[in-house]
Design a protein around this motif. Structure first.
Motif, short mmCIF file in Angstrom:
data_model
loop_
_atom_site.label_atom_id
_atom_site.label_comp_id
_atom_site.label_asym_id
_atom_site.label_seq_id
_atom_site.Cartn_x
_atom_site.Cartn_y
_atom_site.Cartn_z
N HIS A 296 0.81 -1.21 0.00
CA HIS A 296 0.00 0.00 0.00
C HIS A 296 0.85 1.26 0.00
CE1 HIS A 296 0.81 -0.33 4.36
NE2 HIS A 296 0.62 0.98 4.39
N GLU A 297 2.06 1.19 0.61
CA GLU A 297 2.95 2.36 0.59
C GLU A 297 3.43 2.65 -0.83
OE1 GLU A 297 5.82 1.15 3.46
OE2 GLU A 297 4.92 2.33 5.07
N GLN A 299 1.75 1.82 -3.60
CA GLN A 299 0.59 2.32 -4.36
C GLN A 299 0.31 3.78 -4.02
OE1 GLN A 299 -0.79 0.60 -6.88
NE2 GLN A 299 0.80 -0.91 -6.40
N ALA A 300 0.47 4.14 -2.75
CA ALA A 300 0.27 5.53 -2.35
C ALA A 300 1.34 6.42 -2.98
CB ALA A 300 0.32 5.65 -0.83
N ALA A 303 0.61 7.19 -6.45
CA ALA A 303 -0.46 8.18 -6.55
C ALA A 303 0.03 9.58 -6.19
CB ALA A 303 -1.62 7.79 -5.65
N HIS A 305 1.77 10.42 -3.22
CA HIS A 305 1.85 10.70 -1.79
C HIS A 305 3.21 10.25 -1.25
CE1 HIS A 305 -2.40 11.59 -1.98
NE2 HIS A 305 -2.65 10.38 -2.47
N SER A 310 5.04 10.32 6.56
CA SER A 310 4.63 9.44 7.66
C SER A 310 5.81 9.20 8.60
CB SER A 310 4.12 8.10 7.13
OG SER A 310 3.96 7.17 8.18
#
Length: 330
Positions: A296-297, A299-300, A303, A305, A310
């Protein structure tokens, strides 16, 4: 053994004993200074007179297959150095200067085995790499500065894979740094028309399961590598980028679409070497830490991000703080 041969033997013996990765011969006036790169740092070793350097340079050029009479264009060569039970491949290159040539020697120790577990400071990162290479299709990219151990990591990954299952594995390298068993290793030779792109096209005709590219250097190779990964191959390669997140921008600059990145890119690992605290300075060593992007990191990040926003993301800064807290580094 004549004087020049003995002189070369002494320099190589000293460099390998001190675990140097490179030797630099740097002419300056009537002197030539010799530097060793040890644990990433360039340190002064000794000096020669220009008179002493000239026959030594000719000797190194001759033994590595270069043209001794050619002094106006850069040349590359290779040879081998054996000391007792230890063997080293040498990659030599010359650079023309006003009145002479500089010489750089890359030292590549030939090791029998490269256990993956011994390369990284944090065992959890080794575990994560093992999960990545369990995939049968897609592309895994390693980034980091020259000398950060990217190729060593790739070799260790390949050896780990081949121990677990028989794969048709092909590597494209410039140069081939380590001879591996049961792997087809192809030497890239751009002068002869065998660049990474041409080698990759030829390799795909040999029905590979795994492809390793020493480096993705241009847009054409990048696009072909992603095509190979998209059509049922596991591709491992390196790319020049500052960090894991910056790798995405490098790929976009090379014309890789976000759709291809989302569908094909398994993970990115940016690698650095840390000098580890050791009571005995003669046994000083460096080990790797990885800034990893996956799941997910990743994929973010695709996108737009940044993971660095974080505080929990294991960035290089956070990994170094962790290493310090655990007493591994000063």
């Amino acid at each position: 053994m004549n004087f020049v041969t003995q002189q070369s033997e002494d320099i190589l013996s000293k460099a390998t004993t001190q675990r140097s990765s490179d030797i630099h011969f740097c002419p300056e006036g009537d002197s030539v200074h010799i530097y060793f790169r040890i644990d990433g740092y360039r340190t002064f070793s000794s000096s020669l007179t220009r008179q002493q350097y000239t026959p030594l340079l000719s000797y190194f050029k001759f033994t590595s297959g270069m043209d001794i009479g050619e002094t106006l264009t850069p040349q590359d060569g290779k040879s081998q150095y054996v000391s007792g039970t230890h063997s080293f491949d040498l990659r030599l290159s010359t650079l023309p200067l006003e009145e002479t040539e500089s010489l750089a020697i890359r030292i590549l120790p030939q090791k029998e085995d490269l256990p993956l577990e011994s390369l990284f400071l944090f065992p959890s990162q080794t575990t994560q790499l093992r999960k990545w290479i369990g995939r049968h299709t897609g592309i895994i990219l390693f980034t980091g500065p020259t000398g950060s151990g990217k190729t060593t990591t790739l070799y260790a990954l390949l050896q780990t894979l081949l121990k677990e299952q028989s794969y048709q594995t092909i590597t494209l390298e410039d140069p081939i740094e380590q001879r591996l068993h049961d792997i087809l290793q192809v030497q890239v030779n751009e002068k002869a028309g065998m660049d990474y792109y041409a080698g990759l096209k030829a390799a795909l005709r040999h029905d590979p399961d795994i492809l390793m590219l020493g480096e993705i250097r241009d847009e054409k190779t990048a696009q072909f590598a992603f095509h190979a990964a998209h059509t049922g191959h596991l591709v491992l390669s390196t790319l020049h980028a500052k960090n894991a997140y910056g790798t995405i921008y490098r790929l976009l600059e090379m014309g890789i679409s976000k759709t291809d990145l989302e569908q094909t890119l398994i993970a990115i690992a940016s690698q650095q070497l840390l000098p580890i605290v050791c009571p005995n300075p003669l046994k000083q060593k460096r080990t790797a830490i990885l800034e990893m992007l996956e799941g997910h990191e990743l994929q973010a990040a695709l996108a737009g991000h940044s993971p660095y926003k974080s505080p929990s993301y294991p960035s290089f800064a956070n990994l170094r703080r962790k290493a310090y807290a655990l007493g591994f580094i000063t």
